[in-house]
Design an enzyme around this catalytic site. Structure first.
Site, PDB file in Angstrom:
ATOM      1  N   GLU A 173      -8.123 -15.625   1.785  1.00  0.00           N
ATOM      2  CA  GLU A 173      -7.083 -16.617   2.100  1.00  0.00           C
ATOM      3  C   GLU A 173      -7.111 -17.051   3.567  1.00  0.00           C
ATOM      4  O   GLU A 173      -6.078 -17.082   4.248  1.00  0.00           O
ATOM      5  CB  GLU A 173      -5.697 -16.066   1.725  1.00  0.00           C
ATOM      6  CG  GLU A 173      -5.532 -15.893   0.227  1.00  0.00           C
ATOM      7  CD  GLU A 173      -4.117 -15.506  -0.194  1.00  0.00           C
ATOM      8  OE1 GLU A 173      -3.285 -15.205   0.691  1.00  0.00           O
ATOM      9  OE2 GLU A 173      -3.849 -15.503  -1.401  1.00  0.00           O
ATOM     10  N   GLU A 292      -7.308 -14.311  -7.663  1.00  0.00           N
ATOM     11  CA  GLU A 292      -5.895 -13.905  -7.650  1.00  0.00           C
ATOM     12  C   GLU A 292      -5.124 -14.851  -8.558  1.00  0.00           C
ATOM     13  O   GLU A 292      -5.115 -16.068  -8.324  1.00  0.00           O
ATOM     14  CB  GLU A 292      -5.297 -13.940  -6.235  1.00  0.00           C
ATOM     15  CG  GLU A 292      -5.794 -12.848  -5.312  1.00  0.00           C
ATOM     16  CD  GLU A 292      -5.007 -12.769  -4.013  1.00  0.00           C
ATOM     17  OE1 GLU A 292      -3.792 -13.104  -4.029  1.00  0.00           O
ATOM     18  OE2 GLU A 292      -5.598 -12.379  -2.998  1.00  0.00           O
TER      19      GLU A 292
END
Length: 503
Positions: A173, A292
């Site tokens: 991320e 995710e």
């Protein structure tokens, strides 16, 4: 009662169902590792301190590959802390989750746990506060058989054979301002490309995942993917997607249609990746690692981490969402979305696995149990095989505030041409009344129902808890096949799976 018509034709597959679609995610976060998979002194603990009851549930879940050790945790992680004699490992303050990491469980111990669980290891490297050299060092430690200082260190630490890690994530991320070492797309693309090239010089066989956007709602979404892939297109195999969903302000209809957003997210990333490939004149196709995904209520108290300068607990209770039947139906629909994109989604990781926004819960010194979301994952993982097949769906629509009109019924199938085994996964998003599905399966030949499962509760907010761990369970689903038509009736807010076999 309303009705919908569906057609299943195995001659038009989407793509092969890869086992890595049924992956998981273990992060050093909250009670995931400590008091989750690892609890020495528990009545179910084995000789290494791993809970046997949890291992049994993980195997039942059917998780193929597990991403480790994060997550946000990885951007402050020094991999060297997690190897060597336990007594000499440092205690570190984890800035991501404001907790203390004891490093009692590290790379070797987790690999041992994976061997027991029957899952493959997917490692993430720290490109937040560290860089290319540390990533190459970890790869050498993990994958080189011997003959170097780092590989010998692994051997001396008790692992003669290499870990043989095949899939590696280049950070986590990195588009997110919350991430340690957050970078612009241009800066991240450069370090990701450099790191990928270096790692491939050491081990050309590995598969690499570059960071995509943390969600489709990010202000840089689309541009981030384009810029990062312009740097890394020739260096990586996959780009990551992350998405979490929750019910907002009682808007059940939009929540039930969450998979519509996942569909659009995947399609947009594919389009962007293919654009970069087209500009480069490349025939290479970048896959997606949806590493995710889940239902996650980020605004609940359970998601609030400690904040005081002197409060750095070990394994605090964080992100311990208790899931409802409604959550499980949405969860099952997200799995349908992943299968509908089996041609490009090469891997996926349910985030996460135990206690932390998880299908499995434990109590210290006490029992473990299945959350409602456990069931659609376990059933889909077990039944989905062969090729994913898109169904033609003619369905009533429901109006949603976020996504407009969406089909009340969504579905996907899998078909194994060798064995004839077929599975159909269905979701009914309508809330008002039951719906009769007429599914044309004549293209399969003469088939019969082998098993059928229904996930539904008259109370959509019913949950499995420590006090009542079996409140929500899959039930029997009435089906029949007549003249090549499979008849299924679904109640409102329901997920189902039907397995067909040659008669």
């Amino acid at each position: 009662m309303t009705a919908a018509r569906l057609t299943l034709d195995p001659r038009f597959p989407i793509g092969a169902v890869r086992r890595r679609l049924f992956g998981g995610f273990v992060e050093h976060l909250g009670r995931h590792v400590y008091d989750g998979i690892y609890e020495p002194g528990h009545p179910e603990a084995d000789e290494q301190g791993f809970r046997r009851d949890v291992l049994d549930l993980v195997r039942e879940l059917g998780v193929s590959m597990i991403r480790y050790p994060g997550g946000n945790f990885v951007s402050g992680f020094r991999w060297e802390d997690s190897v060597g004699p336990r007594a000499q490992r440092p205690r570190r303050l984890d800035l991501a989750w404001h907790s203390t990491e004891t490093n009692e469980i590290g790379l070797h111990e987790f690999a041992d746990w994976l061997d027991k669980a029957g899952s493959e290891l997917m490692l993430a490297v720290n490109l937040g506060t560290r860089g290319t050299l540390e990533a190459i060092d970890l790869l050498e430690y993990s994958n080189v058989p011997g003959g170097s200082t780092l590989s010998q260190q692994r051997i001396d630490n008790g692992r003669e054979a290499p870990f043989g890690v095949q899939v590696w994530c280049l950070g986590n991320e990195m588009d997110g301002p919350w991430q340690l070492g957050h970078r612009s797309a241009d800066d991240y693309g450069k370090i990701a490309s450099q790191t990928a090239k270096g790692m491939r010089q050491l081990d050309p066989s590995i598969e690499l995942v570059v960071c995509g956007s943390s969600g489709a709602q990010m202000p840089t979404f689309g541009e981030w993917e384009r810029i990062v892939l312009e740097h890394t297109y020739d260096d990586v195999d996959m780009i990551s997607c992350h998405a979490y969903y929750q019910e907002h302000d009682g808007d059940i209809d939009s929540f039930l249609a969450s998979a519509t957003d996942m569909d659009r997210f995947i399609d947009a990333v594919i389009a962007t990746a293919d654009h970069v490939g087209a500009v480069r004149g490349s025939d290479k196709r970048i896959g997606i690692s949806f590493d995710e995904w889940n239902v996650w209520y980020m605004d609940r108290v359970a998601s609030v981490k400690p904040a005081a300068i002197d409060d750095w607990p070990v394994a605090p209770r964080l992100l311990e969402d208790v899931y409802s039947a409604l959550d499980a139906v949405v969860f099952g629909s997200l799995m349908i979305s992943l299968l509908k994109h089996a041609d490009r989604v090469a891997s996926a990781s349910l985030a996460q696995l135990v206690n932390v926004i998880a299908p499995i819960m434990t109590e210290p010194g006490g029992p473990s149990w299945r959350q409602t979301t456990f069931f659609p994952f376990a059933i889909t993982s077990r039944l989905a095989q062969g090729d994913a097949v898109r169904l033609q769906v003619e369905s009533p629509v429901i109006e949603t505030e976020k996504f407009g009109a969406v089909p009340a019924v969504d579905a996907v199938a899998t078909h194994d041409p060798e064995t004839g085994a077929t599975a159909i996964f269905l979701v009914h998003r309508g809330r008002a009344e039951a719906i009769e599905l007429r599914i044309d399966v004549a293209g399969l030949g003469d088939v019969e129902v082998a098993e059928a499962h229904l996930l539904h509760d008259d109370d959509p907010y019913a949950r499995n808890t420590l006090e009542d761990p079996d409140r929500v369970q899959p039930g029997a689903l009435e089906t029949r096949v007549v003249d090549g038509i499979l008849y299924v009736t679904l109640p409102p807010i329901a997920w189902a799976a039907v397995s067909l076999a040659r008669a």
